[in-house]
Motif scaffolding. Sequence first.
Motif, PDB file in Angstrom:
ATOM      1  N   LYS A 132      27.901  41.169  30.753  1.00 32.03           N
ATOM      2  CA  LYS A 132      28.923  40.346  29.885  1.00 32.03           C
ATOM      3  C   LYS A 132      30.254  41.225  30.351  1.00 32.03           C
ATOM      4  CE  LYS A 132      26.429  37.641  26.857  1.00 32.03           C
ATOM      5  NZ  LYS A 132      26.123  37.340  25.617  1.00 32.03           N
ATOM      6  N   THR A 133      30.694  41.911  31.433  1.00 32.61           N
ATOM      7  CA  THR A 133      31.821  43.100  31.355  1.00 32.61           C
ATOM      8  C   THR A 133      32.660  42.693  32.595  1.00 32.61           C
ATOM      9  OG1 THR A 133      30.202  44.734  30.352  1.00 32.61           O
ATOM     10  CG2 THR A 133      32.219  45.378  31.662  1.00 32.61           C
ATOM     11  N   ILE A 134      33.778  42.592  32.382  1.00 31.12           N
ATOM     12  CA  ILE A 134      34.889  42.440  33.557  1.00 31.12           C
ATOM     13  C   ILE A 134      35.845  43.270  33.446  1.00 31.12           C
ATOM     14  CG2 ILE A 134      36.629  40.935  34.516  1.00 31.12           C
ATOM     15  CD1 ILE A 134      35.166  38.590  33.689  1.00 31.12           C
ATOM     16  N   LEU A 135      36.430  44.113  34.328  1.00 39.75           N
ATOM     17  CA  LEU A 135      37.591  44.776  34.703  1.00 39.75           C
ATOM     18  C   LEU A 135      38.530  44.188  35.500  1.00 39.75           C
ATOM     19  CD1 LEU A 135      34.783  46.657  34.227  1.00 39.75           C
ATOM     20  CD2 LEU A 135      36.875  48.584  33.955  1.00 39.75           C
ATOM     21  N   ILE A 136      39.827  43.880  35.299  1.00 41.79           N
ATOM     22  CA  ILE A 136      40.550  43.142  36.141  1.00 41.79           C
ATOM     23  C   ILE A 136      41.943  43.397  36.224  1.00 41.79           C
ATOM     24  CG2 ILE A 136      40.559  41.149  34.764  1.00 41.79           C
ATOM     25  CD1 ILE A 136      40.768  39.218  37.063  1.00 41.79           C
ATOM     26  N   GLY A 137      42.488  43.560  37.395  1.00 39.16           N
ATOM     27  CA  GLY A 137      44.146  43.913  37.255  1.00 39.16           C
ATOM     28  C   GLY A 137      44.462  44.879  38.443  1.00 39.16           C
ATOM     29  N   ASP A 138      45.677  45.356  38.175  1.00 40.90           N
ATOM     30  CA  ASP A 138      46.354  46.228  39.075  1.00 40.90           C
ATOM     31  C   ASP A 138      45.866  47.664  38.776  1.00 40.90           C
ATOM     32  OD1 ASP A 138      48.029  47.909  40.701  1.00 40.90           O
ATOM     33  OD2 ASP A 138      49.905  46.875  39.958  1.00 40.90           O
ATOM     34  N   PHE A 139      45.090  48.107  39.606  1.00 42.57           N
ATOM     35  CA  PHE A 139      44.616  49.559  39.559  1.00 42.57           C
ATOM     36  C   PHE A 139      45.166  50.480  40.234  1.00 42.57           C
ATOM     37  CE2 PHE A 139      41.023  47.059  38.393  1.00 42.57           C
ATOM     38  CZ  PHE A 139      39.929  47.799  37.821  1.00 42.57           C
ATOM     39  N   ASN A 140      46.541  50.139  40.975  1.00 40.15           N
ATOM     40  CA  ASN A 140      47.287  51.129  41.661  1.00 40.15           C
ATOM     41  C   ASN A 140      46.254  51.880  42.385  1.00 40.15           C
ATOM     42  OD1 ASN A 140      50.176  50.751  41.641  1.00 40.15           O
ATOM     43  ND2 ASN A 140      50.332  50.953  39.444  1.00 40.15           N
ATOM     44  N   SER A 141      45.308  51.798  42.979  1.00 39.96           N
ATOM     45  CA  SER A 141      44.684  52.920  43.680  1.00 39.96           C
ATOM     46  C   SER A 141      43.798  52.366  44.721  1.00 39.96           C
ATOM     47  CB  SER A 141      43.698  53.510  42.576  1.00 39.96           C
ATOM     48  OG  SER A 141      42.685  52.913  42.241  1.00 39.96           O
ATOM     49  N   ASN A 142      43.128  53.362  45.544  1.00 43.54           N
ATOM     50  CA  ASN A 142      42.248  52.887  46.596  1.00 43.54           C
ATOM     51  C   ASN A 142      41.494  54.271  47.334  1.00 43.54           C
ATOM     52  OD1 ASN A 142      41.855  52.264  49.658  1.00 43.54           O
ATOM     53  ND2 ASN A 142      42.356  50.382  48.965  1.00 43.54           N
ATOM     54  N   THR A 143      40.553  54.162  47.637  1.00 43.88           N
ATOM     55  CA  THR A 143      39.935  55.115  48.312  1.00 43.88           C
ATOM     56  C   THR A 143      40.603  55.868  49.334  1.00 43.88           C
ATOM     57  OG1 THR A 143      37.549  54.259  48.123  1.00 43.88           O
ATOM     58  CG2 THR A 143      37.797  55.684  49.670  1.00 43.88           C
ATOM     59  N   ILE A 144      41.799  55.342  50.091  1.00 50.69           N
ATOM     60  CA  ILE A 144      42.355  55.993  51.151  1.00 50.69           C
ATOM     61  C   ILE A 144      43.340  57.215  50.431  1.00 50.69           C
ATOM     62  CG2 ILE A 144      42.441  54.052  52.488  1.00 50.69           C
ATOM     63  CD1 ILE A 144      45.240  53.604  51.674  1.00 50.69           C
ATOM     64  N   TRP A 145      43.370  57.204  49.434  1.00 55.34           N
ATOM     65  CA  TRP A 145      44.430  58.463  48.417  1.00 55.34           C
ATOM     66  C   TRP A 145      43.450  59.189  47.649  1.00 55.34           C
ATOM     67  CZ3 TRP A 145      47.219  53.176  47.031  1.00 55.34           C
ATOM     68  CH2 TRP A 145      48.140  53.087  47.996  1.00 55.34           C
TER      69      TRP A 145
END
Length: 237
Positions: A132-145
């Motif tokens: 019963k968990t969701i995290l959703i949106g614009d994380f402004n991140s990626n592994t490349i950084w």
Amino acid sequence: MRLITWNCNMAFRRKADLILSYQPDILVVPECECPDKLLFPANTPKPTDVLWFGKNNNKGLAIFSYSDYRFRVLENHNADLRMIIPIHVTNGQSDFNLFAIWANNPDDKDGQYVEQVWKAVLHYDSLISNTKTILIGDFNSNTIWDRKSRISNHSDVVRLLESKGVHSTYHLHHKQTQGGEEHPTLYLYRHRNRPYHLDYCFVSADMAEKLESVEVGDFDFWTKYSDHVPVIVTFRD
């Protein structure tokens, strides 16, 4: 159930019909104006529930229901994590915790982007689990950084969530690796040759079992309206 996140690049009132044609049950919209400014055209479907957070009335974080789901901000909401909002979602038959995310807090000296998500996962530890968990949106991140010299980079966030049984729907459905995504969600300055994957929907194991599809919007259509394209996540009932 269908969840959509789309950073609309402001003026959502003039763009709502575009995303509502995909019939979201819940819609998370970073860079949305405040409800007082949401003067939709008469024929635009109206949300059944709305939450909005921000200091700039033209550019905050909005969460809309276009279904029988209703929202309640959880009591342990940490306002210092300005644009990560813990919400209890229910329709009277099912319920879950949803964390609406726009990782963007320039006042935090520790870091304004993925560091916000890292802090939120730690702060809301007891609420984030394999059910019963969701995290959703614009994380402004990626592994490349990733900044290898410190804990709290994108890969650290992903590993921490995965240790709790929470996984990225895009990467599960499309069998992608973090940092090697084939489908960008941001085109910097709307340039095709500057693509990045920054928008995510992470879900607990029980919800991942019901995952039906994950769609990422098309450059040619969506970049007329925003530098981001939508991420559309559909679950079986």
